[in-house]
Scaffold this active site. Sequence first.
Site, short mmCIF file in Angstrom:
data_model
loop_
_atom_site.label_atom_id
_atom_site.label_comp_id
_atom_site.label_asym_id
_atom_site.label_seq_id
_atom_site.Cartn_x
_atom_site.Cartn_y
_atom_site.Cartn_z
N ARG A 111 0.01 -5.24 -5.17
CA ARG A 111 -0.05 -6.38 -4.25
C ARG A 111 0.00 -7.65 -5.12
NH1 ARG A 111 -1.05 -4.24 0.77
NH2 ARG A 111 -2.36 -2.38 0.85
N GLY A 112 0.42 -8.76 -4.52
CA GLY A 112 0.53 -10.02 -5.27
C GLY A 112 1.69 -9.97 -6.25
N GLY A 172 4.60 -7.90 4.21
CA GLY A 172 4.50 -8.82 3.08
C GLY A 172 5.70 -8.67 2.16
N THR A 173 6.08 -7.44 1.89
CA THR A 173 7.22 -7.17 1.00
C THR A 173 8.51 -7.73 1.58
OG1 THR A 173 6.12 -5.14 0.36
CG2 THR A 173 8.45 -5.31 -0.17
N ILE A 231 -5.19 10.29 3.69
CA ILE A 231 -4.00 10.29 4.55
C ILE A 231 -2.82 9.62 3.84
CG2 ILE A 231 -3.02 9.30 6.67
CD1 ILE A 231 -5.75 9.68 7.99
N ILE A 248 2.48 2.18 6.97
CA ILE A 248 1.82 3.33 7.58
C ILE A 248 1.21 2.93 8.93
CG2 ILE A 248 -0.48 3.07 6.57
CD1 ILE A 248 -0.21 6.14 5.86
N ASP A 249 0.89 1.64 9.07
CA ASP A 249 0.26 1.15 10.30
C ASP A 249 1.27 1.02 11.46
OD1 ASP A 249 -1.90 0.87 8.65
OD2 ASP A 249 -1.95 -1.31 8.69
N GLY A 272 0.82 -1.22 0.00
CA GLY A 272 0.00 0.00 0.00
C GLY A 272 0.84 1.26 0.00
N MET A 306 -6.49 4.04 9.66
CA MET A 306 -5.83 2.81 9.23
C MET A 306 -5.29 2.03 10.43
SD MET A 306 -3.99 4.76 6.29
CE MET A 306 -4.11 6.09 7.39
#
Length: 536
Positions: free
Chosen positions: A210-211, A237-238, A424, A265-266, A147, A309
């Site tokens: 993504r993916g 994930g990355t 954001i 960002i989270d 993201g 988020m």
Amino acid sequence: MDSVYPSSSATISLKPPRNSDSNSFSGSRNWVPSSSGSGHKVGSFSRSLMEKKPQKVVVGDAGYVLEDVPHFSDYIPHLPTYPNPLQDNPAYSVVKQYFVNVDDTVAQKIVVHNNSPRGTHFRRAGPRQKVYFESDDVHACIVTCGGLCPGLNTVIREIVCGLHHMYGVKKVLGIDGGYRGFYSRNTISLTPKSVNDIHKRGGTILGTSRGGHNTSKIVDSIQDRGINQVYIIGGDGTQKGASVIYEEIKRRGLKVVVAGIPKTIDNDIPVIDRSFGFDTAVEEAQRAINAAHVESESVENGIGVVKLMGRYSGFIAMYATLASRDVDCCLIPESPFYLEGPGGLFEYIEKRLKENGHMVIVIAEGAGQELLSEIMHSMAKQDASGNKLLQDVGLWISQKIKDHFSKRHKMTINLKYIDPTYMIRAVPSNASDNVYCTLLAQSAVHGAMAGYTGFTVGPVNGRHSYIPFHRIIEQQNKVVITDRMWARLLSSTNQPSFLRAKDVIEDKKEELPSQLSDHQNGLKDNLVKKEISYAL
Ligand SMILES: Nc1ncnc2c1ncn2[C@@H]1O[C@H](COP(=O)(O)OP(=O)(O)O)[C@@H](O)[C@H]1O
Ligand SMILES: O=P(O)(O)OC[C@H]1O[C@](O)(COP(=O)(O)O)[C@@H](O)[C@@H]1O
Ligand SMILES: [Mg+2]
């Protein structure tokens, strides 16, 4: 010398590296494949701690542990080294002790007791006296995945400029559109000129997705293009994807660096102090909270609901709430809540409306998912990366509140729901994140030039460090609701804690082993959190 890991019988001593002052360390170096073969047991953590991949651990005196990162010399012998070109750079040559001492490491735990072990350390980031690449031979590439997050363009810019200005590297490619861009898209040539003002823009000039992670196709593409430094910017994930790319590169015996720059960002990546873009996100969230406050205080029984988020971690919601002071209730994934009955959300809303005439609720997107679980099971969808797609908890809770007060309670309320997520995420990074992104990028470049690989860079207690991938991907950073920060939030909003199970928490803590490593303590906190949610 002991290993801190349970399977010390499986440790394999490494020969000291040949010609690498940048890779030497005056402790005992071990590869620790922590498979469960030894039959040792560490309470309930054993399975989580058992990594399939070997870990590079150095153990010293007084409980000192270095969780080191891989280096070329671990799997390619007889590599030549070169003097660091920075020693002739007029900007840096005047700086005393500019080069990092080869033995510098950074402590993960800085609050200690007089007899506690020194604990886990990471290799300190920064330029080394010797490098493993000649400037003309470097062919770097940069990819952004997952993201959006404020600061992505700044990191791209500073990798390109850092390579160019500090190390004289001219060949830098951008991979278009995330991992799949390695094998399905054209590349973008990046120069200091082409990236000059990209830090003023949101998003990523390289595109993201993504993916699409196909390890062999990606490594084939790296090999075919003659790339020897791969900078991978992305979240959990990355970094998992980067870890398997590194493993495949090592298996093929390639002199190719894989360097991860953590993006989330989270703020859900563990070990590091905070992630880039987080500061900007918290600041930007203030605008949504202000709007919710203005709307709610302008009408009778006004309620402003803001969804922020945070899929699994409620840091943005917690910090935005603490910063704002207009928020009456903050709901995060780590702290289960309930709606009905004494101590529940509806009771608290009614109390606030009676006291104050209006209220603001901030809810993280992953909060209350257990309450939505019935709908979730019927949906059970995932995004292209395999992340669980969540129901919109903001819409759900808004509807629940409306239903409760209008139908069942006969109390007129005025509720406004704001979801500022993509507003954001899309803004450019603020000044403090820009500086932070610059340090991350430069640390990654220094590490790559020094021959380190298979690492993620990030600040640990304020010092930039090289952290092995497994430490970044094996668990998530979460708000610990038994810590003082959450207590500060509860006291600032005066909201209910929604906890009915204090005794259970205390009991479970007692049962757990007391002599735990920092890593195990992290897992322990997760276990305790689980107990809280089961107990409700
Ligand atoms: N376990 C995994 N192994 C390999 N690649 C992965 C794994 N999980 C995610 N990825 C890849 O990483 C990229 C970004 O992952 P995603 O979860 O969407 O974002 P983020 O990195 O921000 O968490 C995607 O291209 C995805 O295919
Ligand atoms: O709509 P998208 O692009 O799938 O993104 C939504 C998710 O992206 C995030 O902002 C973070 O995503 P990442 O895991 O890529 O860092 C989450 O907070 C949110 O759930
Ligand atoms: Mg993620």
